[in-house]
Write an enzyme that holds these catalytic residues in place. Structure first.
Site, mmCIF file in Angstrom:
data_model
loop_
_atom_site.group_PDB
_atom_site.id
_atom_site.type_symbol
_atom_site.label_atom_id
_atom_site.label_comp_id
_atom_site.label_asym_id
_atom_site.label_seq_id
_atom_site.Cartn_x
_atom_site.Cartn_y
_atom_site.Cartn_z
ATOM 1 N N HIS A 46 -2.731 -2.840 14.404
ATOM 2 C CA HIS A 46 -1.957 -1.768 13.783
ATOM 3 C C HIS A 46 -2.023 -0.574 14.720
ATOM 4 O O HIS A 46 -3.112 -0.065 15.003
ATOM 5 C CB HIS A 46 -2.535 -1.415 12.409
ATOM 6 C CG HIS A 46 -1.579 -0.646 11.538
ATOM 7 N ND1 HIS A 46 -0.924 0.475 11.980
ATOM 8 C CD2 HIS A 46 -1.150 -0.849 10.270
ATOM 9 C CE1 HIS A 46 -0.134 0.932 11.011
ATOM 10 N NE2 HIS A 46 -0.256 0.142 9.956
ATOM 11 N N LYS A 74 0.825 -1.214 0.000
ATOM 12 C CA LYS A 74 0.000 0.000 0.000
ATOM 13 C C LYS A 74 0.863 1.270 0.000
ATOM 14 O O LYS A 74 0.560 2.256 -0.648
ATOM 15 C CB LYS A 74 -0.846 -0.074 1.283
ATOM 16 C CG LYS A 74 -1.413 1.196 1.813
ATOM 17 C CD LYS A 74 -1.988 0.933 3.214
ATOM 18 C CE LYS A 74 -2.767 2.120 3.742
ATOM 19 N NZ LYS A 74 -3.188 1.968 5.136
ATOM 20 N N GLU A 94 4.027 -5.812 9.602
ATOM 21 C CA GLU A 94 3.629 -5.288 8.277
ATOM 22 C C GLU A 94 4.223 -3.904 8.035
ATOM 23 O O GLU A 94 3.494 -2.932 7.818
ATOM 24 C CB GLU A 94 2.101 -5.199 8.184
ATOM 25 C CG GLU A 94 1.377 -6.519 8.338
ATOM 26 C CD GLU A 94 -0.133 -6.327 8.535
ATOM 27 O OE1 GLU A 94 -0.605 -5.169 8.550
ATOM 28 O OE2 GLU A 94 -0.824 -7.333 8.690
#
Ligand code: PLP
Length: 401
Positions: free
Chosen positions: A202, A74, A276
């Protein structure tokens, strides 16, 4: 296998199947290289230093050797970067069918991909199923039921809510199961017969405090304990993003890693831990050079300059990523008198402003400015609004960082 996917039929970066040439830097510094490339050209361009990406990977392995990074594409879906990271052994975090297709097209194994979008379209889940991508996140009961009805063999990862107050870009208003819903989700998953492998979170992008990771990991450990009561022996922990792209005054990657390391023994040794990182790998890999193609003096004795990349292109990071780009003048000029200056992008829109009321030497049409740390959330969301190229020409180098 990955060869079954033809990536060209989808809207992916145009270089996905191309070769790119990478120059060794030799004795040249970044300004030497920028000056060489700027000669005889007008359009903006990027220098991407793949050496920096590799260096970030080495640093990750030193600081968090038991955590496998899954690059969040992304942040920057550049194929050369994806292929560089794949060759080093990272996995990938994809949020959509096109992202999954692109990563598979780069030869990555489906088992090295996590479909880490907690809310997924049917067709994207079906794509993941067809490709054999099993790991995917969810954070609510409807999503659980939907995924199970389409892809009962999916290996689910429960994304929990975090305290994102320490982060420049928070996600908790959109994603993450509150701790109060966890037992209900585990019970539903158990009655449906879903495989719930573990927990993800996250802490928010551009996180400024290691405390956010400490709190989230502690919550994740609590979910692991709760899961046992619902028949799940979880074996997967995903620490998400939030890792700094550039070491700053507030926080460094080492600070984050130092906070995380002592908490990992909260989980049994059979647990596979991933993260991530997006901006961590790419923020400092890109330098953007822009050309001053027009200029206007203001009545107040300052100047308006017009440069050929703006907020509809790479500088969308000003809006979407709260970035404050700092221009440097390629020809030097440190000793020159400074003037109040505003830099506009090329479109016919006044919102297209790259920097307002900053102080610069007087620039001439044809001068070059450059901006460092332009790799995170820049080209990823650029548009070709008003007919200007969304992504400038790119040159690849490989420095020995
Ligand atoms: N994982 C997910 C699910 C994301 O949405 C993002 C984006 O912020 C990332 C990872 C990358 O995080 P960061 O921007 O902190 O590198």
């Amino acid at each position: 296998s990955c060869e079954d996917f033809t990536v060209t039929q989808y809207k992916v970066p145009k270089d996905v199947n191309n070769k790119w040439s990478v120059e060794a830097t030799g004795d040249r510094n970044i300004e030497d290289i920028l000056s060489e490339k700027a000669a005889d050209r007008e359009d903006a361009f990027f220098i991407i230093d793949l050496g920096r990406v590799t260096d970030k990977y080495k640093r990750w392995k030193e600081e968090l050797p038991t955590v496998k990074p899954f690059f969040a594409i992304k942040c920057n879906p550049n194929t050369a970067i994806i292929r560089t990271l794949a060759s080093l052994g990272t996995g990938f975090d994809c949020a959509s069918m096109t992202e999954m297709r692109q990563v598979l097209g780069c030869g990555v194994s489906p088992s090295d991909i996590i479909f880490a979008n907690p809310t997924k379209m049917r067709s994207h889940i079906e794509f993941a199923k067809g490709a054999g991508i099993k790991l995917m996140t969810f954070d609510n009961r409807d999503e659980l039921v939907k995924v199970h009805s389409i892809y009962p063999e999916a290996e689910l990862v429960l994304r929990i809510i975090t305290d994102d107050s320490h982060s420049v870009c928070g996600f908790s208003s959109k994603f993450g199961a509150p701790m109060s819903s966890v037992e209900d989700l585990l019970s539903t998953a158990n009655s449906l017969g879903c495989t719930v492998r573990g927990v993800s979170f996250h802490v928010g992008s551009n996180c400024l405090s290691p405390l956010a990771f400490e709190k989230a990991i502690t919550s994740a450990a609590a979910v692991f304990r709760l899961a046992e009561g619902y028949g799940y022996r979880m074996d997967f922990l995903d620490l998400g993003g939030g890792w700094p792209g550039v070491d700053g005054a507030d926080v460094t990657f080492s600070d984050m890693a130092a906070a995380v390391r002592p908490l990992l023994p909260l989980f049994p040794p059979h647990v596979r831990v991933i993260a991530e990182p997006g901006r961590y790998f790419v923020a400092d890999s890109h330098t953007l050079a822009v050309n001053v193609f027009a200029k206007r003096a203001t009545d107040e004795g300052g100047y308006l300059y017009y440069v050929n990349d703006g907020v509809y292109q790479s500088f969308n990071c000003i809006y979407f990523d709260h970035y404050s780009p700092r221009p440097r003048l390629l020809r030097g000029g440190e000793e020159e008198e400074l003037h109040r200056s505003t830099l506009f992008g090329p479109t016919c829109d006044s919102i297209d402003c790259v920097a307002k009321d900053i102080y610069l030497p007087e620039l001439n049409v044809g001068d070059w400015l450059y901006f460092t740390n332009m790799g995170a959330y820049t080209v990823a969301a650029a548009s070709s609004f008003n007919g200007f190229d969304s992504c400038p020409t790119t040159f690849y180098i490989e420095s020995d960082v």
